[in-house]
Design an enzyme around this catalytic site. Structure first.
Site, PDB file in Angstrom:
ATOM      1  N   CYS A  50      14.242  -3.668   9.072  1.00 50.60           N
ATOM      2  CA  CYS A  50      15.366  -3.050  10.048  1.00 50.60           C
ATOM      3  C   CYS A  50      14.965  -2.108  11.128  1.00 50.60           C
ATOM      4  O   CYS A  50      15.546  -1.820  11.785  1.00 50.60           O
ATOM      5  CB  CYS A  50      16.522  -2.537   9.268  1.00 50.60           C
ATOM      6  SG  CYS A  50      16.886  -3.506   7.776  1.00 50.60           S
TER       7      CYS A  50
ATOM      8  N   HIS B  12      21.706   5.018  12.106  1.00 54.47           N
ATOM      9  CA  HIS B  12      21.196   3.799  11.692  1.00 54.47           C
ATOM     10  C   HIS B  12      22.587   2.983  11.203  1.00 54.47           C
ATOM     11  O   HIS B  12      22.965   2.015  11.260  1.00 54.47           O
ATOM     12  CB  HIS B  12      20.197   3.635  10.728  1.00 54.47           C
ATOM     13  CG  HIS B  12      19.704   2.543  10.204  1.00 54.47           C
ATOM     14  ND1 HIS B  12      19.259   1.497  11.068  1.00 54.47           N
ATOM     15  CD2 HIS B  12      19.584   1.816   8.998  1.00 54.47           C
ATOM     16  CE1 HIS B  12      18.691   0.266  10.138  1.00 54.47           C
ATOM     17  NE2 HIS B  12      19.146   0.761   8.927  1.00 54.47           N
TER      18      HIS B  12
ATOM     19  N   HIS C 123      24.710  -5.716  11.566  1.00 55.27           N
ATOM     20  CA  HIS C 123      23.489  -5.199  11.195  1.00 55.27           C
ATOM     21  C   HIS C 123      22.539  -6.422  11.984  1.00 55.27           C
ATOM     22  O   HIS C 123      22.388  -7.141  11.170  1.00 55.27           O
ATOM     23  CB  HIS C 123      23.121  -4.789   9.987  1.00 55.27           C
ATOM     24  CG  HIS C 123      21.756  -3.996   9.862  1.00 55.27           C
ATOM     25  ND1 HIS C 123      20.919  -3.925  10.837  1.00 55.27           N
ATOM     26  CD2 HIS C 123      21.271  -3.540   8.644  1.00 55.27           C
ATOM     27  CE1 HIS C 123      19.769  -3.246  10.450  1.00 55.27           C
ATOM     28  NE2 HIS C 123      19.860  -3.084   9.166  1.00 55.27           N
TER      29      HIS C 123
END
Lengths: 311, 391
Positions: free
Chosen positions: B152, B285, B320
């Site tokens: 990620c 995040h 995400h």
């Protein structure tokens, strides 16, 4: 200058923790299996069971490197072309065969490319810069270039390496997507580089990558330009280590490193090990060029030099 | 030497270019919906509605490739826009991806498992490196190409490597970012980890249960000042700081105190030569997993003390998007800098008891924003922070 402080490889050769790997290197045949060290010496047994070959190789080679150098790595840069294939395939099989809501996550967790570098940092409790590069047959070179850049930026003890693992499925792609007569193999090579000479005998002078390459002539021009930019010419080369055998005419010695590695796309990392140890065993030789032309549309060039003898 | 952003492009479930994206952000409209594919229909996801074939036709792409590569081409083409290739400006491309061409190879592999009727040709799109080579080819870039795969944080790390390549003089201009298409592999993977929220994700909320996945791509064009003299491009923002650190705590979980996160944020501030007080907004995040948001909150408090700047997680808009997220959120940050806007953390209700941090709840304009910190933390403990600043 980027001095090679230590280098370790786990391959189908007897190459792990050797003074000079050339003592036992032999051209590979399809029968040669991966030579696994006793992983228990590096990985707790409970953890070992969960780890695929590529992770075992990567962790073990890295830890063996860390043991040999005084400082903790302040940068870890890993290249892999296809990553953790065993766990990727295992999870693909799982999602197509296991019904119900509960799937084991282990294969998924360990399927991502950065599991190798992540696991290295975890096992070494290392909080430094940690990068995973993947660029097909140039995966090692782009990781190496990052490591060299880290040294330029002031990092002192830089781990660079590459790992790839073969799975039987690759055989299905032979002749269509993967054009090679070589056996599919697995391998990991990790090296510690530093801007200080330390106990090294050789250094990486430069590494460059080229894309969209076409004809043999272009490649010769690129090689000559690269050598020129590094103040030497093909006449100064004592050895060329090449993925194929296209440039025999360029240096007095020529070896196709893939004869020794088999086919995995980051095999040029092992050529760095071959180059370093060649200089251990051949006292008169000074300069080696690694030509990574494993894939026809790209080229990696790495120039290795013996350290100057101090007066 | 300063690194300038001279182009940006984005596609996600909230918009297929920068303009649409800004409109969606303004109207506080999430792109997360009930999934429409067989493997997403049970979940809330940030899906892009077009099929691969529709993407090719709609955006006039010249290659048939994986979804990851196609989305990447669309965002990279928008970012590169009117930029021209020339032998005087050495141009590279660095893309981040976590699964590469998995969305197409998993379909072929299913045929293989069934009766070995898989079309082998499909697998040529599988490797992550190939997705970047295809994106570079779509732009006509023939120089340095590289792919970062750190889960990620991939796009953030691509942005960072691009800046370093420019500073070291190895490139004059570089297209950087990330892309990930949704695949059954990823959906099943996160399902196996049991970190999906069946409702809309609620980053930094006490009741948060987990993530909604999304897909998308975003790229920036980075140039040095010297290059801009040649290209005549106008800067949109300055990339002033970056850092990467390893949490070295667990394969998937973040350390409770946010050690790696703290290291990444502090080091990025150091590279930018800024103090915590200089940061006007943090794009967190904020995946909305119980673990990440708590760990990141602790990290933010460690770095910023009692004066935490406005912060939010925009994953409540896009889901995400994994390797693309750092790129998409960099585009959001540039919009925030240039339009003076604060972006809301949708679906927030109640602060995490342990930290009491309250994110930005509503869209608002008219702020003076000079410096934005953007966090991207990946599995494997790969933590990265970048700082984007007003020109």
């Amino acid at each position: 200058m980027y001095f090679i402080q230590h280098i370790e490889s786990i391959t189908h050769q007897n190459s792990f923790q050797k003074e000079n790997i050339w003592d036992e290197l032999k051209p590979l045949t399809a029968e040669n299996q991966l030579i696994s060290p006793d992983y228990k010496n590096y990985i707790p047994v409970a953890a070992l069971r969960r780890l695929s070959t590529i992770l075992r190789m990567g962790i073990t080679a890295s830890k063996a490197c860390q043991e040999k150098v005084p400082n903790e790595f302040d940068s870890i840069s890993v290249g892999t072309a296809l990553g953790c294939l065993t766990d990727t395939e295992k999870f693909l099989v799982t999602i197509n065969t296991v019904s119900g809501d509960v799937l084991s996550p282990t294969a998924f967790i360990q399927s991502t490319h950065n599991t190798i570098s992540g696991q290295i940092s975890l096992d070494l409790k290392n909080h430094a810069y940690n990068m995973t590069h993947t660029q097909n047959a140039l995966s090692f070179e782009v990781a190496l270039k990052d490591g060299l850049l880290c040294i330029d930026e002031g990092k002192k003890s830089v781990l660079v390496g590459a790992a790839d693992e073969a799975i039987p499925f690759l055989e299905r792609l032979r002749g269509s997507l993967i054009l090679t007569h070589l056996p599919f193999t697995s391998g990991a090579t990790f090296a510690v580089l530093s801007g200080e000479k330390g106990n090294s005998i050789a250094f990486v002078q430069a590494c460059e990558v080229y894309f969209s390459t076409k004809s043999q002539e272009t490649l010769v021009t690129l090689i000559n330009q690269f050598l020129d930019a590094n103040n030497c010419s093909s006449g100064d080369l004592d050895l060329i280590l090449e993925a194929r055998s296209d440039f025999r005419f360029l240096a007095k010695n020529h070896i196709s490193f893939t004869d020794y590695t088999g086919f995995y796309q980051s095999a040029s990392a092992f050529a760095l090990h071959m180059a370093n140890d060649w200089l251990i065993g051949n006292a008169d030789d000074k300069r080696i060029l690694i030509v990574n032309n494993l894939e026809s549309n790209k080229l990696g060039l790495t120039l290795i030099n013996r350290n100057e003898v101090e007066a | 030497m300063r690194i300038y952003v001279t182009g940006y492009g984005v596609i996600s479930s909230i918009g297929e270019n920068v303009e649409e994206t800004l409109l969606a952000l303004k109207s506080e409209k999430t792109g997360i919906k009930q999934g429409r594919k067989p493997y997403t229909e049970r979940f809330k996801v940030g899906e892009i509605s077009w099929t691969n074939q529709e993407l090719i036709e709609r955006f006039g792409l010249t290659q048939n490739a994986s979804r990851t590569a196609l989305l990447g081409m669309i965002a990279a083409k928008e970012a590169f826009g009117e930029h021209e290739l020339s032998s005087e400006v050495r141009t590279g491309l660095i893309s981040g991806t976590s699964v590469g061409g998995m969305d197409v190879s998993e379909i072929a592999y299913k045929d293989y498992l069934k009766d070995e009727s898989d079309d082998l040709n499909v697998y040529k799109n599988h490797s992550s490196g190939t997705t970047s080579e295809q994106i570079a080819q779509e732009l006509g870039i023939r120089g340095y190409v590289n792919t970062i795969s750190t889960a990620c944080s991939s796009a953030a790390n691509s942005i960072m490597l691009g800046a370093r390549m420019l500073l070291s003089g190895q490139l004059d201009r570089v297209v950087v970012g990330g892309t990930d298409g949704l695949s059954q592999f990823t959906i099943a993977g996160f399902r196996s980890l049991m970190i999906f929220d069946e409702e809309w994700c609620r980053p930094f909320d006490e009741t948060r249960k987990g993530i909604n996945l999304g897909e998308g791509a975003a790229f920036l064009v980075l140039e040095t000042e010297e290059t801009m003299r040649k290209t005549g491009k106008k800067p949109l923002a300055v990339l002033s700081g970056w850092a990467n650190a390893s949490d070295a705590y667990h394969q998937t979980a973040s350390s409770p105190e946010g050690y790696g996160a703290t290291l990444a944020m502090k080091s990025a501030l150091k590279v930018a030569r800024l103090n915590p007080a200089d940061i006007d907004y943090i794009n967190a995040h904020g995946t909305a997993t119980p673990n990440n948001d708590l760990s990141e909150s602790h990290g933010i408090k460690t770095v910023f003390g009692s004066s935490v700047p406005p912060f939010s997680s925009t994953k409540s808009y896009t889901g995400h998007t994994l390797a693309a997220s750092g790129g998409i959120e960099a585009v959001f940050a540039i919009l925030a800098l240039n339009k003076g806007i604060l972006l809301p953390n949708l679906n927030f209700g109640q602060a995490i008891e342990e930290t009491g941090l309250i994110p930005v709840k509503n869209y608002s304009e008219g702020h003076e924003i000079k410096h934005i910190l953007s966090n991207s933390f990946g599995f494997g403990g790969n933590n990265s922070s970048i700082i984007l600043s007003a020109v």
